[in-house]
Design a protein around this motif. Structure first.
Motif, PDB file in Angstrom:
ATOM      1  N   SER A  56       0.623  -1.087  -0.270  1.00 33.97           N
ATOM      2  CA  SER A  56       0.060   0.317  -0.250  1.00 33.97           C
ATOM      3  C   SER A  56       0.716   0.955   0.324  1.00 33.97           C
ATOM      4  O   SER A  56       1.869   1.780   0.695  1.00 33.97           O
ATOM      5  N   ARG A  57       0.039   2.106  -1.040  1.00 35.78           N
ATOM      6  CA  ARG A  57       1.158   3.183  -0.840  1.00 35.78           C
ATOM      7  C   ARG A  57       0.517   4.602  -0.042  1.00 35.78           C
ATOM      8  O   ARG A  57      -0.872   4.263  -0.437  1.00 35.78           O
ATOM      9  N   THR A  58       1.156   4.404   1.132  1.00 36.52           N
ATOM     10  CA  THR A  58       0.808   5.687   2.175  1.00 36.52           C
ATOM     11  C   THR A  58       0.954   7.309   1.597  1.00 36.52           C
ATOM     12  O   THR A  58       2.749   7.979   1.026  1.00 36.52           O
ATOM     13  N   LEU A  59       0.403   8.204   2.047  1.00 34.17           N
ATOM     14  CA  LEU A  59       1.311   9.657   2.269  1.00 34.17           C
ATOM     15  C   LEU A  59       1.735  10.125   3.585  1.00 34.17           C
ATOM     16  O   LEU A  59       1.227   9.892   4.353  1.00 34.17           O
ATOM     17  N   LYS A  60       2.737  10.294   3.076  1.00 34.29           N
ATOM     18  CA  LYS A  60       3.185  10.186   4.411  1.00 34.29           C
ATOM     19  C   LYS A  60       3.567  12.406   5.524  1.00 34.29           C
ATOM     20  O   LYS A  60       3.376  12.902   5.386  1.00 34.29           O
ATOM     21  N   ARG A  61       4.047  12.697   3.060  1.00 35.76           N
ATOM     22  CA  ARG A  61       3.841  14.418   3.748  1.00 35.76           C
ATOM     23  C   ARG A  61       2.718  15.441   2.524  1.00 35.76           C
ATOM     24  O   ARG A  61       3.269  14.550   1.418  1.00 35.76           O
ATOM     25  N   HIS A  62       2.378  16.266   2.813  1.00 36.94           N
ATOM     26  CA  HIS A  62       1.629  16.455   1.281  1.00 36.94           C
ATOM     27  C   HIS A  62       2.563  17.328   0.307  1.00 36.94           C
ATOM     28  O   HIS A  62       4.110  17.528   1.036  1.00 36.94           O
TER      29      HIS A  62
END
Length: 82
Positions: free
Chosen positions: A6-12
């Motif tokens: 799963s590719r998750t967003l760490k920082r905008h």
């Protein structure tokens, strides 16, 4: 046990995501139920709109994208009336 990435967003981010703003995690999937399908991603789209879509996500949310998949397993139940 079935595992998925799963590719998750760490920082905008603005523009193209810099290295480190997205995180690839391996997660264990729960057993699937009747009427569900297990699919394997073969090709993921790297569309430019992903940066715009990421603005609506909270940090830690999974990144969604279009993909080409193959069916691994189908769990279908049937009801027989006798």
């Amino acid at each position: 046990m079935v595992y998925a990435k799963s590719r998750t967003l760490k920082r905008h981010f603005e523009g193209s995501p810099p290295r480190g703003n997205l995180e690839l995690k391996t997660v264990e999937l729960p057993p699937f139920n009747n009427g569900e399908v297990l699919l394997q991603a073969l090709l993921l789209a790297g569309d430019p709109y992903l940066g715009v879509a990421a603005k609506r996500l909270k940090e830690g949310d999974a990144m969604m994208r279009q993909q080409v998949v193959r069916t691994v397993e189908i769990k279908i139940y049937t009801t027989f009336i006798i």
